[in-house]
Write an enzyme that holds these catalytic residues in place. Structure first.
Site, short mmCIF file in Angstrom:
data_model
loop_
_atom_site.label_atom_id
_atom_site.label_comp_id
_atom_site.label_asym_id
_atom_site.label_seq_id
_atom_site.Cartn_x
_atom_site.Cartn_y
_atom_site.Cartn_z
N ARG A 237 37.54 53.28 16.98
CA ARG A 237 36.58 53.84 17.93
C ARG A 237 35.45 52.82 18.10
O ARG A 237 34.97 52.24 17.12
CB ARG A 237 36.00 55.17 17.44
CG ARG A 237 36.95 56.35 17.54
CD ARG A 237 37.24 56.76 18.99
NE ARG A 237 38.14 57.91 19.10
CZ ARG A 237 39.47 57.85 19.21
NH1 ARG A 237 40.09 56.68 19.23
NH2 ARG A 237 40.18 58.96 19.33
N GLU A 266 33.08 53.78 27.22
CA GLU A 266 34.36 53.41 27.85
C GLU A 266 34.44 54.01 29.25
O GLU A 266 34.26 55.21 29.40
CB GLU A 266 35.52 53.89 26.99
CG GLU A 266 35.57 53.15 25.66
CD GLU A 266 36.79 53.49 24.79
OE1 GLU A 266 37.63 54.32 25.22
OE2 GLU A 266 36.88 52.93 23.69
N HIS A 285 41.54 50.32 25.81
CA HIS A 285 41.95 51.42 24.92
C HIS A 285 43.43 51.77 25.14
O HIS A 285 43.76 52.91 25.50
CB HIS A 285 41.05 52.65 25.13
CG HIS A 285 41.01 53.55 23.92
ND1 HIS A 285 39.92 54.30 23.57
CD2 HIS A 285 41.96 53.83 22.98
CE1 HIS A 285 40.19 55.00 22.48
NE2 HIS A 285 41.43 54.72 22.10
C1 DGY Z 1 43.84 58.28 19.42
O1 DGY Z 1 44.91 58.90 19.45
O2 DGY Z 1 42.85 58.70 18.83
C2 DGY Z 1 43.79 56.96 20.11
O3 DGY Z 1 42.56 56.42 20.22
C3 DGY Z 1 44.48 57.01 21.47
O4 DGY Z 1 45.83 56.98 21.22
#
Ligand code: DGY
Length: 325
Positions: A237, A266, A285
């Site tokens: 993240r 984002e 992402h």
């Molecule tokens: C998640 O699943 O948390 C990722 O960031 C996206 O696949």
């Protein structure tokens, strides 16, 4: 029939599953999330919500969902959902762990190679017609093979990244809330305090969830501990890293390069300093973005939601304390 709001078009298989058991309302735009007021309005009549990590499902939205019984997030991370607020109302929260582990580890490794060996920069260089000749000092990067990898967060994805590192003959350190002796034995990794890991690693890869504890876990102080030749990769993240501090460290050559799949905001603004730097590889992402994995994530999110709505215990429940038979 139960009513379900789905905040983005998802794989057809998953939509068909939900359609077979519930009445669906679907936000139609694949690239733009529904505005907050649309979610707020939709949730008022919904029994279930299938949402994405881009949807902030906060206490106000949860309170508005008078009939809401289940929230299923098509992601392993669920920092976008106010889980305590859901639990307080016995609303089940589901996620999609496991199915995206290997795909995300593959992408972390793609970023490690891209940043350490300057692949996007070299690609831009060639396409711009700047390549004159093979040259002893051209586009020198950092070796991966035989170097030290520091994994922050040795969960499922961190362990999958460690498994791949064995093929590169790497020494592997990890930092986590506590040592994990089983993983140490299976993977040949060694527990280290975060600061030791940052000092000793050539490549640092972040795989920790976003919590109050991990917000800005890597800031100016931590970056200052890293080697000038080090590479930092974040596929977890964005807010785990202080983006401004990272941009300063990269600009001033205090670390060698970074590879980022996630950002504090984002999408990042086009004038974000991180986007101006040649030694920062950036991706939108896409850690779990393979055809098969995204299909499995959508199906798993749908399965979890339907189980919860039908009174069965969903296999992946973030708040088991909210479940009662
Ligand atoms: C998640 O699943 O948390 C990722 O960031 C996206 O696949």
């Amino acid at each position: 029939m139960a009513k379900v709001y789905i905040t983005r078009p998802i794989a057809d298989e998953a939509l068909a599953l939900v359609r077979g058991a519930a009445q669906i309302s679907l936000w139609p735009n694949p690239d733009v999330p529904p505005p907050r007021d649309v979610i707020l309005a939709e949730v008022r009549s919904a029994d279930g919500l299938l949402c994405l990590l881009t949807d902030a499902i906060d206490a106000e939205i949860i309170a508005a969902g008078e009939n809401l019984r289940a929230i299923s997030n098509m992601a392993v991370g669920y920092d976008n959902i106010d889980v305590p607020a859901a639990t307080a109302r016995n609303i089940l929260v589901c996620n999609t762990p496991g199915v995206l582990t290997e795909t995300t580890a593959d992408l972390a490794w793609s970023l490690i190679a891209a940043a350490a060996r300057r692949i996007p920069e070299a690609d831009r260089y060639l396409r711009a017609g700047r390549w004159k000749s093979w040259s002893p000092q051209l586009m020198l990067g950092q070796d991966i093979c035989g170097s030290t990898l520091g994994i922050i967060g040795l969960g499922r994805i961190g362990q999958a990244v460690a498994r791949r590192a064995k093929g590169f003959n790497m020494r592997i350190l990890y930092a986590d809330l506590a040592p994990k002796p089983d993983a140490e034995e299976a993977l040949g990794v060694r527990f280290a305090e975060l600061h030791e890991l940052l000092r000793e690693s050539d490549i640092v890869s972040i795989h920790t969830p976003l919590t109050d504890r991990t917000h800005h876990l890597i800031g100016a102080r931590e970056l200052a501990l890293m080697k000038p030749s080090a590479v930092l990769v974040n596929t977890a993240r964005g807010t785990v890293v202080d983006g401004k501090a990272l941009a300063d460290a990269l600009r001033e050559g205090r670390i060698f390069a970074a590879g980022l799949d996630v950002f504090e905001s984002e999408p990042p603004a086009l004038d974000d300093p991180l986007l101006q730097l040649d030694n920062c590889v950036v991706l939108p992402h896409i850690g779990s973005a393979s055809v098969d994995t995204r299909t499995r994530m959508a199906t798993m999110a749908a399965d979890g939601l339907l189980a919860a709505l039908e009174g069965r215990r969903p296999p992946y429940l973030v708040n088991p304390e909210a479940f009662s038979l």
